[in-house]
Write a protein that holds these residues in place. Structure first.
Motif, short mmCIF file in Angstrom:
data_model
loop_
_atom_site.label_atom_id
_atom_site.label_comp_id
_atom_site.label_asym_id
_atom_site.label_seq_id
_atom_site.Cartn_x
_atom_site.Cartn_y
_atom_site.Cartn_z
N UNK A 142 -18.08 23.81 11.84
CA UNK A 142 -18.67 24.79 12.74
C UNK A 142 -18.37 24.47 14.21
N UNK A 143 -17.52 23.48 14.44
CA UNK A 143 -17.10 23.13 15.79
C UNK A 143 -15.59 22.96 15.84
N UNK A 144 -15.03 23.18 17.01
CA UNK A 144 -13.58 23.02 17.18
C UNK A 144 -13.22 21.54 17.19
N UNK A 145 -11.99 21.20 16.80
CA UNK A 145 -11.56 19.79 16.78
C UNK A 145 -11.70 19.16 18.16
N UNK A 150 -7.97 16.92 18.10
CA UNK A 150 -7.61 18.01 19.01
C UNK A 150 -6.27 17.73 19.67
N UNK A 151 -6.08 16.49 20.12
CA UNK A 151 -4.82 16.10 20.75
C UNK A 151 -3.65 16.32 19.81
N UNK A 152 -3.81 15.94 18.54
CA UNK A 152 -2.73 16.08 17.58
C UNK A 152 -2.42 17.53 17.25
N UNK A 153 -3.48 18.33 17.03
CA UNK A 153 -3.26 19.74 16.69
C UNK A 153 -2.67 20.51 17.86
N UNK A 154 -3.27 20.35 19.05
CA UNK A 154 -2.79 21.08 20.22
C UNK A 154 -1.39 20.63 20.63
N UNK A 155 -1.14 19.32 20.60
CA UNK A 155 0.19 18.81 20.94
C UNK A 155 1.24 19.25 19.95
N UNK A 156 0.90 19.18 18.66
CA UNK A 156 1.83 19.63 17.63
C UNK A 156 2.10 21.12 17.72
N UNK A 157 1.05 21.88 18.04
CA UNK A 157 1.21 23.33 18.21
C UNK A 157 2.18 23.64 19.34
N UNK A 158 2.05 22.91 20.46
CA UNK A 158 2.94 23.12 21.59
C UNK A 158 4.38 22.77 21.26
N UNK A 159 4.57 21.65 20.59
CA UNK A 159 5.93 21.20 20.22
C UNK A 159 6.59 22.19 19.27
N UNK A 160 5.87 22.54 18.21
CA UNK A 160 6.40 23.44 17.19
C UNK A 160 6.73 24.81 17.79
N UNK A 175 -6.61 27.78 12.70
CA UNK A 175 -7.49 26.67 13.07
C UNK A 175 -8.86 27.18 13.49
N UNK A 176 -8.90 28.22 14.31
CA UNK A 176 -10.18 28.71 14.83
C UNK A 176 -11.05 29.34 13.75
N UNK A 177 -10.43 30.07 12.83
CA UNK A 177 -11.22 30.68 11.75
C UNK A 177 -11.75 29.62 10.79
N UNK A 178 -10.96 28.57 10.57
CA UNK A 178 -11.44 27.47 9.74
C UNK A 178 -12.62 26.75 10.39
N UNK A 179 -12.71 26.87 11.71
CA UNK A 179 -13.80 26.23 12.46
C UNK A 179 -14.93 27.21 12.77
#
Length: 276
Positions: A142-145, A150-160, A175-179
């Motif tokens: 019920x909360x965002x990473x 958060x660093x891994x998801x956001x950084x990976x999202x930017x790279x990809x 990610x947001x709907x899962x949260x």
């Protein structure tokens, strides 16, 4: 004279058409439109000259440039409805930008064939999000990473996303709907994430391509200015139509059709990269 007109007319019409389709896709699916723009540019840009190896880099960079316009327009519209979670954008921004920097640096060290294969593989993965049934209402938190996650998801999202020339909307929404966020708030916030990805990616591709030769006419580094203007201008017109269609047409069949399109495009890109 007639031949010269046709030489410029065909690319222009193709880019305007790509912009119309990209804007509609952005509005109806909450994505930046890169999945439409990049394949179109890979076909159109050779008509403007340039070497074969440079085309893939210019297509990715130019796609990112068009997403700046589309995502900002979408972000402002969603913001008026109070649907954007700016706290998410604020906390994710540093890691997304760093990830984009890593993606741009990686792109500068790979050739056009490899970039096409990366795009093809990424598109095939994204097609699964539209083709495979999702678990309705599934929430893992019920909360965002936060922190390292958060660093891994956001950084990976930017790279990809920077490697593919896309806005990262599909991943961000998942990610947001899962949260526990609603789909509307997820789509609204994803438009802002698209902006965070597109701006540094565009700047990066422009810089790494400044000293490269054999670029298509009208290119600033790996950003083709005429293509950016043509596609962005059209996508601004059709994005609202896509939003309207999202509320009036059945989502299931539309997602299947778009998923099939992504799968075909991904396979074609892999084939082009492998030169099968």
């Amino acid at each position: 004279m007639q031949g010269d007109v046709m030489t410029w007319l065909i690319p222009l019409v193709a880019m305007l058409a790509a912009g119309l389709l990209a804007g509609f896709a952005a509005g109806i699916f909450g994505i930046g439109g890169g999945f439409v723009v990049v394949p179109a540019l890979l076909v159109v840009l050779p008509l403007l000259g340039g070497t074969h190896d440079a085309i893939a880099h210019v297509a990715i960079g130019t796609s990112a440039a068009t997403i700046i316009v589309t995502s900002i327009r979408s972000l402002l519209a969603h913001s008026k409805r109070g649907a954007v979670e700016f706290e998410v954008l604020k906390t994710w921004a540093p890691w997304i930008v760093l990830g984009c920097g890593a993606g741009v640096m990686l792109a500068s060290h790979v050739d056009g064939r490899t970039l096409k294969m990366i795009f093809g593989g990424g598109v095939i993965l994204m097609s699964l999000n539209f083709l495979l049934p999702k678990v309705s209402g599934k929430v893992v938190s019920d909360t965002m990473p936060s922190g390292i996650l958060r660093m891994g998801i956001a950084g990976g999202l930017g790279t990809f996303s920077s490697l593919l020339g896309i806005g990262g909307g599909t991943i961000a929404i998942m990610v947001m709907t899962l949260c526990g966020r609603t789909i509307h708030r997820a789509i609204a916030t994803a438009s802002g994430i698209g902006t965070l990805i597109a701006i540094p990616t565009t700047i990066g591709f422009a810089i790494i391509g400044l000293k490269e030769g054999g670029l298509p006419w009208g290119s600033l580094g790996y950003i083709n200015i005429p293509a950016t203007l043509a596609i962005a201008s059209m996508s601004m017109l059709t994005a609202p139509l896509g939003v309207a269609a999202a509320h009036s047409l059945p989502a299931g069949p539309l997602k299947k059709i778009f998923g099939a399109y992504l799968l075909v495009i991904g396979c074609l890109m892999l084939r082009a990269g492998l030169k099968i």
